[in-house]
Design a protein around this motif. Sequence first.
Motif, mmCIF file in Angstrom:
data_model
loop_
_atom_site.group_PDB
_atom_site.id
_atom_site.type_symbol
_atom_site.label_atom_id
_atom_site.label_comp_id
_atom_site.label_asym_id
_atom_site.label_seq_id
_atom_site.Cartn_x
_atom_site.Cartn_y
_atom_site.Cartn_z
ATOM 1 N N VAL A 79 -44.799 13.911 39.776
ATOM 2 C CA VAL A 79 -45.192 14.640 38.571
ATOM 3 C C VAL A 79 -44.234 15.816 38.417
ATOM 4 C CG1 VAL A 79 -47.020 15.988 37.475
ATOM 5 C CG2 VAL A 79 -47.593 13.935 38.785
ATOM 6 N N TYR A 80 -43.902 16.112 37.175
ATOM 7 C CA TYR A 80 -42.946 17.178 36.882
ATOM 8 C C TYR A 80 -43.588 18.254 36.016
ATOM 9 C CZ TYR A 80 -39.774 13.449 38.262
ATOM 10 O OH TYR A 80 -39.158 12.422 38.946
ATOM 11 N N LEU A 81 -43.024 19.446 36.113
ATOM 12 C CA LEU A 81 -43.422 20.548 35.239
ATOM 13 C C LEU A 81 -42.150 21.237 34.771
ATOM 14 C CD1 LEU A 81 -45.863 22.141 34.069
ATOM 15 C CD2 LEU A 81 -45.469 23.778 35.929
ATOM 16 N N GLN A 82 -41.814 21.045 33.502
ATOM 17 C CA GLN A 82 -40.685 21.738 32.901
ATOM 18 C C GLN A 82 -41.181 23.055 32.327
ATOM 19 O OE1 GLN A 82 -37.349 20.881 32.757
ATOM 20 N NE2 GLN A 82 -37.071 22.921 31.892
ATOM 21 N N MET A 83 -40.584 24.142 32.777
ATOM 22 C CA MET A 83 -41.012 25.473 32.351
ATOM 23 C C MET A 83 -39.852 26.151 31.630
ATOM 24 S SD MET A 83 -43.176 26.733 35.690
ATOM 25 C CE MET A 83 -41.725 26.945 36.720
ATOM 26 N N ASN A 84 -40.053 26.446 30.372
ATOM 27 C CA ASN A 84 -39.047 27.117 29.553
ATOM 28 C C ASN A 84 -39.559 28.479 29.107
ATOM 29 O OD1 ASN A 84 -37.444 24.765 29.719
ATOM 30 N ND2 ASN A 84 -38.393 23.912 27.870
#
Length: 126
Positions: A79-84
């Motif tokens: 599982v991924y979490l892209q944080m911008n």
Amino acid sequence: QVQLVESGGGLVQPGGSLRLSCQASGFTLNGYDIGWFRQAPGKAREGFSCIRSKDRSTYYLDSVKGRFTISRDDAKNTVYLQMNSLKSEDTAVYYCARAKYGLRYPTFSTYDYDYWGQGTQVTVSS
């Protein structure tokens, strides 16, 4: 045994981006909802995003909506979490967790999760 291992944390400037990964082992990701939580110093652990297994639907707290994106690759058991657009208030230890099997609803409650990773530090500072 069941394990979740987070990676990708670090130091980033305000406005920057990071991508966290949560590698699962000891079980098949397919069939389980996965959540992301964070805990800042002196504060309670807070659930802020989850992704359901059955339809890949995603959920976010308002504080991260539009900035963070959760995704999953069941073939890679990850599982991924892209944080911008990171802000100083995003500074915390970030954890992924496996929801208890068979939940009928999305949840951010820690009581609904049975396995946790060890956490990865995210620091947003100039």
